[in-house]
Design an enzyme around this catalytic site. Sequence first.
Site, PDB file in Angstrom:
ATOM      1  N   LEU A  20       1.081  13.313  -5.063  1.00 39.75           N
ATOM      2  CA  LEU A  20       1.887  13.933  -6.125  1.00 39.75           C
ATOM      3  C   LEU A  20       1.007  14.412  -7.288  1.00 39.75           C
ATOM      4  O   LEU A  20       1.515  14.910  -8.281  1.00 39.75           O
ATOM      5  CB  LEU A  20       2.933  12.943  -6.634  1.00 39.75           C
ATOM      6  CG  LEU A  20       3.992  12.501  -5.619  1.00 39.75           C
ATOM      7  CD1 LEU A  20       5.061  11.669  -6.298  1.00 39.75           C
ATOM      8  CD2 LEU A  20       4.631  13.706  -4.949  1.00 39.75           C
TER       9      LEU A  20
ATOM     10  N   LYS B  37     -13.629   6.949  -3.063  1.00 39.07           N
ATOM     11  CA  LYS B  37     -13.854   6.443  -4.421  1.00 39.07           C
ATOM     12  C   LYS B  37     -15.169   5.668  -4.578  1.00 39.07           C
ATOM     13  O   LYS B  37     -15.735   5.634  -5.660  1.00 39.07           O
ATOM     14  CB  LYS B  37     -12.682   5.550  -4.844  1.00 39.07           C
ATOM     15  CG  LYS B  37     -11.401   6.323  -5.094  1.00 39.07           C
ATOM     16  CD  LYS B  37     -10.318   5.411  -5.621  1.00 39.07           C
ATOM     17  CE  LYS B  37      -9.001   6.153  -5.749  1.00 39.07           C
ATOM     18  NZ  LYS B  37      -7.988   5.390  -6.478  1.00 39.07           N
TER      19      LYS B  37
ATOM     20  N   ASP C 253      -8.234   4.490 -13.073  1.00 42.64           N
ATOM     21  CA  ASP C 253      -7.230   3.634 -12.413  1.00 42.64           C
ATOM     22  C   ASP C 253      -6.989   2.363 -13.224  1.00 42.64           C
ATOM     23  O   ASP C 253      -5.851   1.941 -13.424  1.00 42.64           O
ATOM     24  CB  ASP C 253      -7.698   3.239 -11.002  1.00 42.64           C
ATOM     25  CG  ASP C 253      -7.570   4.379 -10.006  1.00 42.64           C
ATOM     26  OD1 ASP C 253      -6.697   5.242 -10.196  1.00 42.64           O
ATOM     27  OD2 ASP C 253      -8.349   4.399  -9.033  1.00 42.64           O
TER      28      ASP C 253
ATOM     29  N   GLY D 210      -5.091  -9.051  -2.236  1.00 43.96           N
ATOM     30  CA  GLY D 210      -5.954  -7.990  -1.716  1.00 43.96           C
ATOM     31  C   GLY D 210      -7.347  -8.097  -2.302  1.00 43.96           C
ATOM     32  O   GLY D 210      -7.538  -8.694  -3.376  1.00 43.96           O
TER      33      GLY D 210
ATOM     34  N   GLY E  79      -9.750  -5.238  -1.820  1.00 41.24           N
ATOM     35  CA  GLY E  79     -10.396  -3.931  -1.662  1.00 41.24           C
ATOM     36  C   GLY E  79     -10.696  -3.292  -3.010  1.00 41.24           C
ATOM     37  O   GLY E  79     -10.724  -3.972  -4.049  1.00 41.24           O
TER      38      GLY E  79
ATOM     39  N   THR F 291      -7.962 -12.310   4.544  1.00 41.12           N
ATOM     40  CA  THR F 291      -9.252 -12.778   5.065  1.00 41.12           C
ATOM     41  C   THR F 291      -9.969 -13.524   3.949  1.00 41.12           C
ATOM     42  O   THR F 291     -10.408 -12.921   2.965  1.00 41.12           O
ATOM     43  CB  THR F 291     -10.106 -11.579   5.545  1.00 41.12           C
ATOM     44  OG1 THR F 291      -9.302 -10.796   6.437  1.00 41.12           O
ATOM     45  CG2 THR F 291     -11.375 -12.030   6.229  1.00 41.12           C
TER      46      THR F 291
ATOM     47  N   ILE G 197       1.302  -1.944  -6.828  1.00 43.83           N
ATOM     48  CA  ILE G 197       0.662  -0.721  -7.352  1.00 43.83           C
ATOM     49  C   ILE G 197       1.022   0.514  -6.518  1.00 43.83           C
ATOM     50  O   ILE G 197       0.668   1.624  -6.870  1.00 43.83           O
ATOM     51  CB  ILE G 197      -0.874  -0.855  -7.497  1.00 43.83           C
ATOM     52  CG1 ILE G 197      -1.557  -0.989  -6.144  1.00 43.83           C
ATOM     53  CG2 ILE G 197      -1.245  -2.009  -8.408  1.00 43.83           C
ATOM     54  CD1 ILE G 197      -3.066  -0.764  -6.252  1.00 43.83           C
TER      55      ILE G 197
HETATM   56  P1  ATR Z   1      -8.552  -0.258  -1.050  1.00 38.55           P
HETATM   57  O1  ATR Z   1     -10.031  -0.109  -1.206  1.00 38.55           O
HETATM   58  O2  ATR Z   1      -7.788   1.027  -1.099  1.00 38.55           O
HETATM   59  O3  ATR Z   1      -7.957  -1.288  -1.941  1.00 38.55           O
HETATM   60  P2  ATR Z   1      -9.098  -1.680   1.412  1.00 38.55           P
HETATM   61  O4  ATR Z   1     -10.519  -1.785   1.090  1.00 38.55           O
HETATM   62  O5  ATR Z   1      -8.727  -1.231   2.781  1.00 38.55           O
HETATM   63  O6  ATR Z   1      -8.276  -0.718   0.457  1.00 38.55           O
HETATM   64  O7  ATR Z   1      -8.453  -3.101   1.090  1.00 38.55           O
HETATM   65  C1  ATR Z   1      -7.280  -3.427   1.597  1.00 38.55           C
HETATM   66  C2  ATR Z   1      -6.951  -4.878   1.240  1.00 38.55           C
HETATM   67  O8  ATR Z   1      -5.643  -5.061   1.723  1.00 38.55           O
HETATM   68  C3  ATR Z   1      -7.832  -5.895   1.908  1.00 38.55           C
HETATM   69  O9  ATR Z   1      -8.030  -6.977   1.056  1.00 38.55           O
HETATM   70  C4  ATR Z   1      -6.992  -6.319   3.115  1.00 38.55           C
HETATM   71  O10 ATR Z   1      -7.171  -7.657   3.502  1.00 38.55           O
HETATM   72  P3  ATR Z   1      -8.395  -8.153   4.450  1.00 38.55           P
HETATM   73  O11 ATR Z   1      -9.546  -8.402   3.499  1.00 38.55           O
HETATM   74  O12 ATR Z   1      -7.882  -9.352   5.086  1.00 38.55           O
HETATM   75  O13 ATR Z   1      -8.651  -7.016   5.392  1.00 38.55           O
HETATM   76  C5  ATR Z   1      -5.608  -6.184   2.577  1.00 38.55           C
HETATM   77  N1  ATR Z   1      -4.647  -5.970   3.655  1.00 38.55           N
HETATM   78  C6  ATR Z   1      -4.572  -4.908   4.471  1.00 38.55           C
HETATM   79  N2  ATR Z   1      -3.553  -5.055   5.350  1.00 38.55           N
HETATM   80  C7  ATR Z   1      -2.983  -6.256   5.076  1.00 38.55           C
HETATM   81  C8  ATR Z   1      -1.871  -6.989   5.613  1.00 38.55           C
HETATM   82  N3  ATR Z   1      -1.119  -6.496   6.619  1.00 38.55           N
HETATM   83  N4  ATR Z   1      -1.568  -8.176   5.062  1.00 38.55           N
HETATM   84  C9  ATR Z   1      -2.290  -8.675   4.052  1.00 38.55           C
HETATM   85  N5  ATR Z   1      -3.348  -8.033   3.490  1.00 38.55           N
HETATM   86  C10 ATR Z   1      -3.682  -6.842   4.002  1.00 38.55           C
END
Ligand code: ATR
Length: 280
Positions: free
Chosen positions: A20, A68, A104, A127, A129, A152, A212
């Site tokens: 968007l 990014k 961000d 999360g 990431g 994880t 978010i």
């Molecule tokens: P970004 O950089 O956009 O934040 P990313 O690096 O892909 O995206 O990070 C995604 C996060 O979402 C990770 O922490 C991931 O957990 P893992 O470290 O276990 O991979 C988390 N994530 C993705 N799918 C998930 C799910 N189905 N349930 C819980 N956590 C999830």
Amino acid sequence: MSEGTPRIFALFGNPVGHSLSPLMHNAAYRDMKINALYVAFCVSNLEEAIKGIRGMNISGVSVSVPFKSEVLKYLDTMDESVRRIGAANTIVNNGGRLEGYNTDWIGFVRDLKEFMPVRAKTFAILGAGGAARAVIFSILADGGNIVVLNRTSKNGQELAREFGCPFCPLSDIGKLNADCLVNTTSVGMAPNIGVSPLEPRDLRNFPRVVDIIYNPMKTRLLKDAQKAECHIRSGMGMFIYQGAEQIRLWTGMEPPLSSMKRVVQERLKEYERDRPDSKT
Ligand code: ATR
């Protein structure tokens, strides 16, 4: 640049079809009476795209998923937040010198402060990431406390160690007390709107839940949280404020927040109406 030529702003991402940002930015420039155009590019090669910024006199770029972090190596300068977060979402082309910023975290904390106080409150961050890094940076900058939660453990522990925060395994979420839970994963984002990263029972301890994600406006997680009587907040405000900050960086002018919000909200409501399961 020749007289009458619009200033060009661009989005670099892949995919970009559902973004968007073009709608929001172009509405802002119309409102501000600036001769400017914001165009989305579905980038296949970031290095080549970066050359295009200088080659085509693109004034500013929004950098989106998945570039990014990769973009850092092409920047001539970057601010402290970009270094700490390890990601930039904004490039300013200053006469061929590419300056990297991250708006961000500014967008997130600005919206969060409209939702609740941050100082001395505890935030459980789901999360590990890039989005989690921006969120953690912004909450710490405003004096809040962080607990990292992640599927994880190894990834979550590494992130927690880097920012000097505790880590809680997802299996212990029921024992965790925090003032607010923030989902930074992309689980539940359109088009995969039926899923949530957590079980509804996991939400009971949190008086507030922030997602978010802004599309859909109410993710499965937020719907579950609402049923559990938590106060909820979507990522729409963060999205608008991060874009507003980009406009400030690129033009030095005050962005028209209410027009930006109006067009984004209208479009998200259209998406909502068009969804077959919009009543769930
Ligand atoms: P970004 O950089 O956009 O934040 P990313 O690096 O892909 O995206 O990070 C995604 C996060 O979402 C990770 O922490 C991931 O957990 P893992 O470290 O276990 O991979 C988390 N994530 C993705 N799918 C998930 C799910 N189905 N349930 C819980 N956590 C999830």
